[in-house]
Write an enzyme that holds these catalytic residues in place. Structure first.
Site, PDB file in Angstrom:
ATOM      1  N   VAL A 162     -19.755  11.231 -21.645  1.00 57.14           N
ATOM      2  CA  VAL A 162     -21.413  10.712 -21.228  1.00 57.14           C
ATOM      3  C   VAL A 162     -22.818  11.800 -21.666  1.00 57.14           C
ATOM      4  CG1 VAL A 162     -22.615   8.940 -20.060  1.00 57.14           C
ATOM      5  CG2 VAL A 162     -20.383   9.064 -19.799  1.00 57.14           C
TER       6      VAL A 162
ATOM      7  N   LYS B  48     -21.707   6.989 -25.552  1.00 53.42           N
ATOM      8  CA  LYS B  48     -20.909   7.461 -24.613  1.00 53.42           C
ATOM      9  C   LYS B  48     -19.138   7.895 -25.847  1.00 53.42           C
ATOM     10  CE  LYS B  48     -21.013   5.018 -19.866  1.00 53.42           C
ATOM     11  NZ  LYS B  48     -20.610   4.144 -19.235  1.00 53.42           N
TER      12      LYS B  48
ATOM     13  N   ASP C  85     -12.518  -4.063 -15.953  1.00 47.99           N
ATOM     14  CA  ASP C  85     -12.936  -2.528 -15.663  1.00 47.99           C
ATOM     15  C   ASP C  85     -13.936  -2.931 -14.585  1.00 47.99           C
ATOM     16  OD1 ASP C  85     -11.326  -0.501 -14.893  1.00 47.99           O
ATOM     17  OD2 ASP C  85     -12.967   0.946 -16.749  1.00 47.99           O
TER      18      ASP C  85
END
Length: 571
Positions: A30, A45, A138
Site C-alpha cells: 500500500v 495498492k 474478504d
C-alpha cells in the site's frame, strides 16, 4: 528506498506522485499517492508480484471497473486500476481514520452500542453490494475503516477481481488464497460453492470479535483455523461477555451457522433485525429503499420522495420511512427540475440519450415524460403565476454553464430573453422578481432582484450556484463556491440589503438546494468518499442538521409544501 517504490514513481510519472509506502501484506502493498490531474490524495495498492504474474491484467481491470460502480456511504469506492510495468495496481480515496483491526488491537472489546452500530453499517454496505451482484469475500477488521465514527468497507470487489482474473493457473500455485483463514466461511475454505452468505458469516466473526475482544476460533496454523471453522461451535457470546444482550448474541450466532441456509437469507434481513434490536441507537435517518432508487440501465433518474404524511410527521418521527415514486426511466443526465404551480406537474431539463438539454414535463400519476415545444433549454424556476424562467442553450454534460435567461408563460408562447451570462435564477413568491447568479467580467454576482447585487464571492475565483428565494421573499439562499467550477462551498442566506443572515460550514460536492419553511435543505457529501449522499437542513442561525443519508450521488431540486422532495439520483 524500495525498488518497487522507485519503479512505481518511474512508471506512473505524470499520473500519480507517489509519496511513501504505508504498509501492506498478503495480496498487496500500500502506497500514499497524489492523483496529479485532480490534485487529490489516493491510496494506491499494488498486488504481490507472484500474484500479478498469474493474473490477466485485462480481466483484472474489467472486474475492478464492475466493483467501481458501487456507491454507498459505507463503502470506500475503487477509483482506477492499471498496470505499471509488471505490477498491477488499483486506487481508492484516502480515508481519514484507522482500521477496525487497529482499534481492536489497541482497545480490545468495543462498547456494545458501538459494536452493534458498526455491525449494522457494514451489513448495510453488504446488502447494497449484494444487490448489485458483488460479493466481498474478504470481510475482516483490516478491511473495515473507521472514519468519523462510521464504518467504511474497503477492497470491495478486489477478491473477486483476483479470482476472476486468474490466467492459466490457480491461486494455489502462488501459495495465496482469496480470503483470510481467520474470517473465512466453511464453504469458502472448502472451495465449495460460495455466495453472499459467506460475507454474512465473516461479518458474524467480526461482530463476535468486536463484542468479545477476541475471535471465536483460533489455531496455530491456517489449516487448524480452517478446521475450526468447519467443525467447532463458537463460544457462547453471552458467556464470553455477559453484558451483551441475549438478542444481539443470537443475531451473531445465527450469522456464524456452518450451513449457509441456516444464516440470514441476505444482509438486508440482518440490517432489519439489527434495527429492531436497537431502535434508540439506530441511525437517525430515513431508511432508503435501494429498489425504489434503482434505475435499471440508466445513468440518472428523477424521483419524488414523500416522508409519511408530510414534513411535520417526518420531523416528529425522524426514522419514518419515505415513500418513493420513480419519475424517469431513460439514460442521460438531469440538469434541473421544479414542481409546477399545482405541485403535481414537474418540469425538468435533461440530456436524454445523447441529445441536447430539453425541457420535459411529467406527473407522478402518469410517469411518461412529454417534451415541451421549445428550443434547447433548462428550466430554472416556475413562478406561482405559472411563468417559467429558462436558461437557453444546449447545456452539455458537466458543470452548469452560463447562458441567456428567458421567461415564458406555461400556457404557451415564445421565450423572451431577459439577461445574458446567467447560470441560476429563482422567482420571488409573488412571481414579480427574479434572483439570479450572473457572471460580470470574471466574477459571479448574486443579484436580488435582478440588477441589484447583494453578494460577491469571498474567493477571487469564487462563484455561486442554486440561488433560491425564501418563502417570505426577504432573503435568497445559494451555495458560495470556492471556485466557479468547483463543488466545494458553503450555504449562505443573504437579505435584500446584502447582509449575510446565515452561513454554514464548508461542504464537499454541494449540488442541490431548496427552502422548506424557514430552513434551507441541501445535498452534499458528509465525508470521504465524496459522494453526495446526505440531505442537510440549515436554520436561520446557521445550525445544520442531517435530514437523511442516501447511497450514491443524490441532488435535491425542489420541495413541495406538503413535504415531498424532488431529487435526482446519479448511478
Amino acid at each position: 528506498m524500495s525498488g518497487l517504490l522507485e519503479d512505481l514513481r518511474a512508471q506512473l510519472d505524470g499520473i500519480y506522485r507517489i509519496d511513501r509506502e504505508l504498509g501492506g501484506g498478503g495480496m498487496s502493498r500500500v502506497f500514499l499517492a497524489e492523483e496529479i490531474a485532480l490534485g487529490r490524495l489516493v491510496v494506491l495498492k499494488v498486488l504481490a508480484p507472484d500474484l500479478a504474474h498469474v493474473l490477466s491484467a485485462e480481466r483484472f481491470e474489467r472486474e475492478i471497473r464492475v466493483a467501481a460502480r458501487l456507491q454507498h456511504p459505507h463503502i470506500v469506492p475503487l477509483l482506477a486500476a492499471g498496470r505499471a510495468g509488471d505490477a498491477l495496481y488499483y486506487t481508492m480515496p484516502l480515508v481519514e481514520g484507522e482500521s477496525l483491526r487497529s482499534r481492536l488491537d489497541q482497545q480490545g472489546e468495543l462498547p456494545v452500542p458501538e459494536a452493534a452500530r458498526l455491525c449494522r453499517e457494514v451489513a448495510d454496505a453488504l446488502a447494497y453490494a449484494h444487490r448489485e451482484g458483488v460479493v466481498h469475500r474478504d470481510i475482516k477488521p483490516d478491511n473495515i475503516l473507521l472514519s468519523h465514527r462510521h464504518a467504511m468497507v474497503t477492497d470491495f470487489g478486489v477478491a473477486r477481481a483476483v479470482s476472476e482474473a486468474v490466467d492459466g493457473a490457480t491461486l494455489t500455485h502462488t501459495g495465496m488464497a482469496v480470503g483470510t483463514p481467520a474470517y473465512m466461511a466453511p464453504e469458502q475454505a472448502a472451495a465449495a460453492h460460495t455466495d453472499h452468505r459467506a460475507d454474512i458469516y465473516a461479518l458474524g466473526l467480526v461482530a463476535f470479535e468486536m463484542l468479545a475482544g477476541y475471535p471465536p476460533f483460533s489455531g496455530t496454523t491456517a489449516q487448524a483455523l480452517v478446521a475450526a471453522h468447519m467443525t467447532q461451535a463458537p463460544p457462547r457470546l453471552t458467556e464470553a461477555r455477559p453484558s451483551v444482550p441475549a438478542e444481539l448474541a443470537a443475531v451473531v450466532h445465527r450469522c456464524l451457522e456452518k450451513r449457509p441456509a441456516d444464516r440470514y437469507e441476505d444482509a438486508a434481513e440482518l440490517v432489519a433485525v439489527l434495527d429492531r434490536l436497537a431502535p434508540s441507537s439506530a441511525p437517525e435517518r430515513a431508511a432508503i429503499s435501494r429498489r425504489a432508487l434503482l434505475i435499471s440501465g440508466a445513468a440518472l433518474g428523477l424521483i419524488a420522495v414523500g416522508f409519511g404524511g408530510g414534513f411535520a410527521a417526518f420531523r416528529a418521527r425522524p426514522r419514518a420511512t419515505p415513500a418513493y415514486r420513480r419519475l424517469t426511466f431513460r439514460r442521460g443526465m438531469i440538469r434541473t427540475a421544479r414542481f409546477g404551480p399545482d405541485f403535481q406537474t414537474i418540469l425538468y431539463g435533461a440530456l436524454w440519450d445523447g441529445d441536447v438539454c430539453r425541457v420535459y414535463s411529467v406527473r407522478p400519476d402518469s410517469p411518461e415524460s412529454s417534451a415541451l415545444t421549445l428550443p434547447p433549454a433548462a428550466p430554472l424556476a416556475v413562478s406561482s403565476s405559472g411563468e417559467l424562467a429558462l436558461a437557453l442553450g444546449t447545456h452539455s454534460r458537466g458543470i452548469m454553464t452560463y447562458g441567456t435567461l428567458a421567461r415564458m408563460p406555461l400556457s404557451g408562447g415564445a421565450p423572451r430573453a431577459l439577461h445574458e451570462h446567467v447560470k441560476y435564477a429563482d422567482w420571488s413568491p409573488d412571481g414579480r422578481e427574479l434572483a439570479i447568479v450572473r457572471r460580470v467580467g470574471e466574477r459571479d454576482h448574486l443579484e436580488f432582484p435582478a440588477g441589484t447585487v447583494v453578494a460577491r464571492p469571498d474567493a477571487p475565483d469564487g462563484g455561486f450556484s442554486f440561488a433560491r428565494v425564501s418563502p417570505r421573499g426577504d432573503t435568497v439562499a445559494a451555495f458560495e463556491l470556492s471556485a466557479r467550477s468547483s463543488l466545494f462551498g458553503r450555504v449562505v442566506v443573504v437579505d435584500r440589503a446584502g447582509v449575510k443572515r446565515a452561513v454554514s460550514a464548508r461542504y464537499s460536492n454541494v449540488f442541490g438546494l431548496a427552502w422548506r419553511g424557514d430552513e434551507v435543505w441541501f445535498t452534499a457529501a458528509e465525508e470521504l468518499p465524496l459522494f453526495r449522499n446526505t440531505i442537510y437542513a440549515m436554520n436561520q442561525s446557521g445550525d445544520v442538521r442531517i435530514v437523511a443519508r442516501v447511497p450514491g450521488n443524490t441532488s435535491l431540486h425542489d420541495i413541495a409544501p406538503d413535504g415531498r422532495l424532488l431529487i435526482a439520483r446519479t448511478d
